[in-house]
Design an enzyme around this catalytic site. Structure first.
Site, PDB file in Angstrom:
ATOM      1  N   LYS A 151     -15.371 -38.152  -3.923  1.00 55.74           N
ATOM      2  CA  LYS A 151     -15.899 -39.034  -2.806  1.00 55.74           C
ATOM      3  C   LYS A 151     -14.990 -38.937  -1.501  1.00 55.74           C
ATOM      4  O   LYS A 151     -15.651 -39.139  -0.630  1.00 55.74           O
ATOM      5  CB  LYS A 151     -15.748 -40.552  -3.387  1.00 55.74           C
ATOM      6  CG  LYS A 151     -16.619 -40.929  -4.217  1.00 55.74           C
ATOM      7  CD  LYS A 151     -16.682 -42.499  -4.417  1.00 55.74           C
ATOM      8  CE  LYS A 151     -17.847 -42.804  -5.297  1.00 55.74           C
ATOM      9  NZ  LYS A 151     -17.758 -44.404  -5.463  1.00 55.74           N
ATOM     10  N   ALA A 169     -12.140 -49.178  -4.590  1.00 58.61           N
ATOM     11  CA  ALA A 169     -13.161 -50.239  -4.647  1.00 58.61           C
ATOM     12  C   ALA A 169     -12.903 -51.355  -3.799  1.00 58.61           C
ATOM     13  O   ALA A 169     -13.980 -51.826  -3.050  1.00 58.61           O
ATOM     14  CB  ALA A 169     -13.249 -50.868  -6.153  1.00 58.61           C
ATOM     15  N   GLY A 196     -20.831 -57.658 -12.110  1.00 55.36           N
ATOM     16  CA  GLY A 196     -20.580 -56.298 -11.033  1.00 55.36           C
ATOM     17  C   GLY A 196     -21.759 -55.461 -11.332  1.00 55.36           C
ATOM     18  O   GLY A 196     -21.902 -54.403 -10.584  1.00 55.36           O
TER      19      GLY A 196
END
Ligand code: ATR
Length: 271
Positions: free
Chosen positions: A65, A130, A241
Protein backbone atom coordinates in the site's frame (compact mmCIF):
# COMPACT_ATOMS: atom_id res chain seq x y z
CA UNK A 1 -14.54 -6.43 -21.04
CA UNK A 2 -13.02 -4.93 -17.89
CA UNK A 3 -10.01 -6.55 -16.19
CA UNK A 4 -9.66 -5.86 -12.47
CA UNK A 5 -7.75 -7.44 -9.61
CA UNK A 6 -6.04 -7.14 -6.25
CA UNK A 7 -2.29 -7.37 -5.63
CA UNK A 8 -0.95 -8.51 -2.28
CA UNK A 9 0.92 -11.14 -0.35
CA UNK A 10 -0.74 -13.17 1.10
CA UNK A 11 -3.77 -12.91 -1.17
CA UNK A 12 -5.38 -16.38 -1.26
CA UNK A 13 -7.94 -15.62 1.45
CA UNK A 14 -8.96 -12.19 0.20
CA UNK A 15 -12.71 -11.72 -0.05
CA UNK A 16 -12.33 -8.96 -2.65
CA UNK A 17 -12.59 -11.25 -5.72
CA UNK A 18 -15.88 -12.77 -4.53
CA UNK A 19 -17.22 -9.32 -3.66
CA UNK A 20 -16.24 -7.62 -6.94
CA UNK A 21 -17.22 -10.49 -9.23
CA UNK A 22 -20.66 -10.48 -7.57
CA UNK A 23 -20.78 -6.71 -8.14
CA UNK A 24 -19.88 -7.04 -11.85
CA UNK A 25 -22.59 -9.66 -12.34
CA UNK A 26 -25.23 -7.67 -10.45
CA UNK A 27 -24.38 -4.43 -12.30
CA UNK A 28 -24.43 -6.23 -15.67
CA UNK A 29 -20.84 -5.23 -16.46
CA UNK A 30 -18.69 -7.67 -18.48
CA UNK A 31 -15.42 -8.29 -16.70
CA UNK A 32 -13.43 -10.21 -14.11
CA UNK A 33 -11.60 -9.47 -10.86
CA UNK A 34 -8.67 -11.73 -9.99
CA UNK A 35 -6.41 -12.24 -6.94
CA UNK A 36 -2.76 -11.58 -7.87
CA UNK A 37 0.06 -12.79 -5.63
CA UNK A 38 2.90 -10.29 -6.03
CA UNK A 39 6.23 -10.38 -4.16
CA UNK A 40 7.66 -6.96 -3.12
CA UNK A 41 10.63 -7.26 -5.53
CA UNK A 42 8.20 -7.74 -8.45
CA UNK A 43 5.91 -4.83 -7.63
CA UNK A 44 7.05 -2.53 -10.43
CA UNK A 45 6.97 -5.33 -13.04
CA UNK A 46 3.48 -6.33 -11.89
CA UNK A 47 2.18 -2.76 -12.17
CA UNK A 48 3.70 -2.29 -15.63
CA UNK A 49 2.28 -5.68 -16.66
CA UNK A 50 -1.22 -4.65 -15.69
CA UNK A 51 -0.84 -1.50 -17.74
CA UNK A 52 0.43 -3.54 -20.72
CA UNK A 53 -2.48 -5.97 -20.44
CA UNK A 54 -5.03 -3.16 -20.33
CA UNK A 55 -6.34 -3.72 -16.83
CA UNK A 56 -8.93 -1.07 -15.96
CA UNK A 57 -7.63 -0.92 -12.40
CA UNK A 58 -6.78 -2.84 -9.27
CA UNK A 59 -6.79 -2.86 -5.50
CA UNK A 60 -3.61 -2.88 -3.47
CA UNK A 61 -3.24 -4.61 -0.13
CA UNK A 62 -0.56 -5.62 2.38
CA UNK A 63 2.42 -5.24 1.96
CA UNK A 64 2.26 -2.90 -1.08
CA UNK A 65 0.00 0.00 0.00
CA UNK A 66 2.86 2.45 0.66
CA UNK A 67 5.49 1.21 -1.84
CA UNK A 68 3.02 1.48 -4.74
CA UNK A 69 2.95 5.28 -4.31
CA UNK A 70 6.20 5.69 -6.28
CA UNK A 71 4.69 4.09 -9.41
CA UNK A 72 1.66 6.39 -9.61
CA UNK A 73 1.44 9.09 -12.29
CA UNK A 74 -1.14 10.98 -10.25
CA UNK A 75 -2.42 10.85 -6.66
CA UNK A 76 -5.90 11.70 -5.48
CA UNK A 77 -6.01 13.96 -2.38
CA UNK A 78 -7.03 10.94 -0.24
CA UNK A 79 -3.90 8.97 -1.14
CA UNK A 80 -1.71 12.04 -0.78
CA UNK A 81 -2.92 12.86 2.74
CA UNK A 82 -2.97 9.26 3.95
CA UNK A 83 0.31 8.30 2.31
CA UNK A 84 -1.03 4.97 1.08
CA UNK A 85 -2.93 3.68 -1.97
CA UNK A 86 -5.56 0.93 -1.94
CA UNK A 87 -7.13 1.58 -5.35
CA UNK A 88 -5.50 2.28 -8.73
CA UNK A 89 -7.38 3.44 -11.84
CA UNK A 90 -5.63 3.01 -15.21
CA UNK A 91 -6.81 5.71 -17.58
CA UNK A 92 -5.21 6.62 -20.94
CA UNK A 93 -2.08 4.70 -19.87
CA UNK A 94 -1.81 6.70 -16.65
CA UNK A 95 -1.92 5.26 -13.13
CA UNK A 96 -4.06 7.21 -10.68
CA UNK A 97 -3.84 6.29 -6.98
CA UNK A 98 -6.74 6.61 -4.52
CA UNK A 99 -7.33 5.58 -0.94
CA UNK A 100 -10.97 4.53 -0.44
CA UNK A 101 -10.57 2.93 3.02
CA UNK A 102 -11.39 6.00 5.13
CA UNK A 103 -14.06 7.41 2.84
CA UNK A 104 -15.58 3.91 2.60
CA UNK A 105 -15.66 3.68 6.36
CA UNK A 106 -17.39 7.04 6.73
CA UNK A 107 -19.96 6.18 4.05
CA UNK A 108 -20.73 2.94 5.91
CA UNK A 109 -21.01 4.78 9.25
CA UNK A 110 -23.44 7.29 7.72
CA UNK A 111 -25.52 4.62 5.97
CA UNK A 112 -25.72 2.36 9.02
CA UNK A 113 -25.36 4.29 12.29
CA UNK A 114 -25.34 8.12 12.27
CA UNK A 115 -27.26 10.81 10.39
CA UNK A 116 -24.32 13.22 10.53
CA UNK A 117 -20.77 13.59 11.83
CA UNK A 118 -20.77 17.38 11.52
CA UNK A 119 -20.65 19.03 14.96
CA UNK A 120 -20.02 15.75 16.81
CA UNK A 121 -17.29 14.88 19.33
CA UNK A 122 -15.54 11.90 17.77
CA UNK A 123 -12.96 9.66 19.49
CA UNK A 124 -10.66 7.34 17.51
CA UNK A 125 -8.83 4.61 19.45
CA UNK A 126 -5.52 3.64 17.82
CA UNK A 127 -3.03 5.54 15.67
CA UNK A 128 -1.82 3.01 13.08
CA UNK A 129 -2.37 2.74 9.33
CA UNK A 130 -6.10 2.07 9.62
CA UNK A 131 -6.60 5.07 11.92
CA UNK A 132 -4.82 7.33 9.41
CA UNK A 133 -7.35 6.74 6.64
CA UNK A 134 -10.27 7.13 8.99
CA UNK A 135 -9.02 10.32 10.63
CA UNK A 136 -8.62 11.87 7.16
CA UNK A 137 -12.15 10.95 6.05
CA UNK A 138 -13.78 11.93 9.38
CA UNK A 139 -12.21 15.40 9.29
CA UNK A 140 -13.75 16.03 5.85
CA UNK A 141 -17.14 15.72 7.63
CA UNK A 142 -16.30 18.62 10.00
CA UNK A 143 -16.77 17.12 13.46
CA UNK A 144 -16.68 19.55 16.43
CA UNK A 145 -13.62 17.68 17.70
CA UNK A 146 -11.66 14.57 16.82
CA UNK A 147 -9.58 13.02 19.59
CA UNK A 148 -7.13 10.18 18.97
CA UNK A 149 -6.29 7.90 21.92
CA UNK A 150 -3.40 5.48 21.66
CA UNK A 151 -1.32 3.16 23.85
CA UNK A 152 1.77 4.97 22.51
CA UNK A 153 0.87 8.63 23.08
CA UNK A 154 3.54 9.97 20.69
CA UNK A 155 1.93 8.19 17.74
CA UNK A 156 -1.45 9.76 18.56
CA UNK A 157 0.13 13.22 18.82
CA UNK A 158 2.01 12.75 15.56
CA UNK A 159 -1.08 11.60 13.67
CA UNK A 160 -3.03 14.59 14.98
CA UNK A 161 -0.26 16.93 13.87
CA UNK A 162 -0.29 15.49 10.32
CA UNK A 163 -4.00 16.30 9.92
CA UNK A 164 -4.21 19.60 11.85
CA UNK A 165 -4.82 21.52 8.60
CA UNK A 166 -8.09 19.64 8.08
CA UNK A 167 -9.75 20.38 11.44
CA UNK A 168 -9.82 20.26 15.23
CA UNK A 169 -7.81 17.10 15.94
CA UNK A 170 -5.74 16.18 19.02
CA UNK A 171 -3.90 13.08 20.19
CA UNK A 172 -3.42 11.72 23.72
CA UNK A 173 -2.42 8.64 25.66
CA UNK A 174 -5.10 5.98 26.17
CA UNK A 175 -4.64 6.78 29.90
CA UNK A 176 -6.87 9.83 29.28
CA UNK A 177 -9.72 7.55 28.14
CA UNK A 178 -12.06 8.21 31.08
CA UNK A 179 -11.91 12.00 30.67
CA UNK A 180 -12.04 12.05 26.87
CA UNK A 181 -14.78 9.44 26.44
CA UNK A 182 -17.09 11.25 28.86
CA UNK A 183 -17.57 13.93 26.13
CA UNK A 184 -17.84 11.54 23.18
CA UNK A 185 -20.75 11.22 20.74
CA UNK A 186 -19.05 8.63 18.52
CA UNK A 187 -16.25 6.20 19.53
CA UNK A 188 -14.34 4.18 16.91
CA UNK A 189 -11.91 1.31 17.60
CA UNK A 190 -9.19 1.00 14.93
CA UNK A 191 -6.86 -1.28 16.94
CA UNK A 192 -6.78 -5.06 16.66
CA UNK A 193 -7.86 -5.45 20.29
CA UNK A 194 -10.88 -7.79 20.36
CA UNK A 195 -10.08 -9.47 17.04
CA UNK A 196 -10.28 -13.25 16.70
CA UNK A 197 -8.94 -15.20 18.63
CA UNK A 198 -8.74 -12.59 21.45
CA UNK A 199 -12.47 -11.97 21.46
CA UNK A 200 -12.69 -11.40 25.25
CA UNK A 201 -10.72 -8.11 25.12
CA UNK A 202 -11.84 -4.48 24.71
CA UNK A 203 -9.56 -1.54 23.78
CA UNK A 204 -10.94 0.58 26.65
CA UNK A 205 -12.91 -0.22 29.79
CA UNK A 206 -16.60 -0.42 28.98
CA UNK A 207 -17.27 1.66 32.12
CA UNK A 208 -15.85 4.70 30.29
CA UNK A 209 -18.35 4.43 27.39
CA UNK A 210 -21.29 6.81 28.00
CA UNK A 211 -24.86 5.44 27.70
CA UNK A 212 -26.56 5.81 24.33
CA UNK A 213 -23.69 7.05 22.14
CA UNK A 214 -22.53 5.52 18.81
CA UNK A 215 -19.81 2.87 19.12
CA UNK A 216 -18.05 1.55 16.02
CA UNK A 217 -15.39 -1.14 15.54
CA UNK A 218 -13.32 -1.71 12.38
CA UNK A 219 -12.91 -5.39 13.25
CA UNK A 220 -15.19 -7.73 11.26
CA UNK A 221 -13.98 -11.02 12.65
CA UNK A 222 -15.98 -11.41 14.86
CA UNK A 223 -18.81 -9.40 13.25
CA UNK A 224 -19.72 -8.15 16.74
CA UNK A 225 -16.75 -7.59 19.07
CA UNK A 226 -17.00 -7.57 22.86
CA UNK A 227 -16.73 -3.77 22.72
CA UNK A 228 -19.90 -3.69 20.59
CA UNK A 229 -21.81 -6.30 22.61
CA UNK A 230 -21.03 -4.52 25.89
CA UNK A 231 -21.90 -1.13 24.35
CA UNK A 232 -25.25 -2.49 23.14
CA UNK A 233 -26.05 -3.28 26.78
CA UNK A 234 -25.47 0.43 27.51
CA UNK A 235 -28.11 1.38 24.91
CA UNK A 236 -25.48 2.43 22.40
CA UNK A 237 -25.99 2.34 18.62
CA UNK A 238 -23.37 -0.12 17.36
CA UNK A 239 -21.60 -0.36 14.00
CA UNK A 240 -19.30 -3.22 12.92
CA UNK A 241 -16.38 -3.35 10.48
CA UNK A 242 -17.95 -5.28 7.62
CA UNK A 243 -19.46 -2.14 6.12
CA UNK A 244 -16.05 -0.50 5.81
CA UNK A 245 -14.77 -3.41 3.72
CA UNK A 246 -17.87 -3.38 1.52
CA UNK A 247 -17.88 0.40 0.97
CA UNK A 248 -14.13 0.76 0.31
CA UNK A 249 -14.83 -1.78 -2.44
CA UNK A 250 -17.95 0.01 -3.61
CA UNK A 251 -16.11 3.32 -4.00
CA UNK A 252 -13.24 1.59 -5.86
CA UNK A 253 -15.80 -0.07 -8.18
CA UNK A 254 -17.33 3.34 -8.91
CA UNK A 255 -13.90 4.86 -9.66
CA UNK A 256 -13.18 2.08 -12.18
CA UNK A 257 -16.52 1.71 -13.92
CA UNK A 258 -18.49 4.92 -13.34
CA UNK A 259 -21.62 2.94 -12.44
CA UNK A 260 -23.28 2.75 -9.04
CA UNK A 261 -21.94 -0.15 -6.97
CA UNK A 262 -24.55 -2.79 -5.98
CA UNK A 263 -23.71 -2.59 -2.27
CA UNK A 264 -26.20 -5.18 -1.02
CA UNK A 265 -25.03 -7.83 -3.50
CA UNK A 266 -21.45 -7.08 -2.45
CA UNK A 267 -22.28 -7.47 1.24
CA UNK A 268 -24.06 -10.79 0.58
CA UNK A 269 -21.06 -12.09 -1.36
CA UNK A 270 -18.69 -11.29 1.53
CA UNK A 271 -20.95 -12.89 4.13
P1 ATR B 1 -3.31 -1.10 11.32
O1 ATR B 1 -2.80 -0.90 9.92
O2 ATR B 1 -4.30 -2.22 11.46
O3 ATR B 1 -3.79 0.16 11.93
P2 ATR B 1 -0.84 -0.81 12.82
O4 ATR B 1 -0.43 0.29 11.91
O5 ATR B 1 0.15 -1.83 13.23
O6 ATR B 1 -2.05 -1.64 12.19
O7 ATR B 1 -1.49 -0.13 14.13
C1 ATR B 1 -1.97 -0.89 15.20
C2 ATR B 1 -2.67 0.03 16.21
O8 ATR B 1 -3.30 -0.79 17.21
C3 ATR B 1 -1.73 0.95 16.96
O9 ATR B 1 -2.44 2.12 17.31
C4 ATR B 1 -1.39 0.10 18.20
O10 ATR B 1 -0.97 0.86 19.31
P3 ATR B 1 0.61 1.30 19.47
O11 ATR B 1 0.79 2.45 18.53
O12 ATR B 1 0.74 1.70 20.89
O13 ATR B 1 1.41 0.10 19.10
C5 ATR B 1 -2.74 -0.51 18.48
N1 ATR B 1 -2.65 -1.76 19.26
C6 ATR B 1 -2.32 -2.98 18.78
N2 ATR B 1 -2.36 -3.90 19.76
C7 ATR B 1 -2.72 -3.23 20.91
C8 ATR B 1 -2.95 -3.62 22.27
N3 ATR B 1 -2.81 -4.87 22.66
N4 ATR B 1 -3.36 -2.66 23.13
C9 ATR B 1 -3.52 -1.39 22.73
N5 ATR B 1 -3.31 -0.96 21.47
C10 ATR B 1 -2.93 -1.87 20.57
Amino acid sequence: YYLLGVIGNPIAHSKSPAMHNAALLEAGVQGAYVPLHVEPENLQAAVMGMKAMNFRGFNVTIPHKVDILSYMDELDESARFIGAVNTVVIEHDRLIGYNTDGVGYVRSLKEEAVSTIEGMHVVVIGAGGAARGIVYALLLEQPQSLTILNRTAEKAEELAKDFKVLGNVNGYSIDSAEQVLAQADIVINTTSVGMHPHTDQTPVSIHHIPEGIVVSDLIYNPLETKLLTDSKHKNCIIHGGLGMFVYQGAIAFEHWLHVQAPVEAMRRAVL
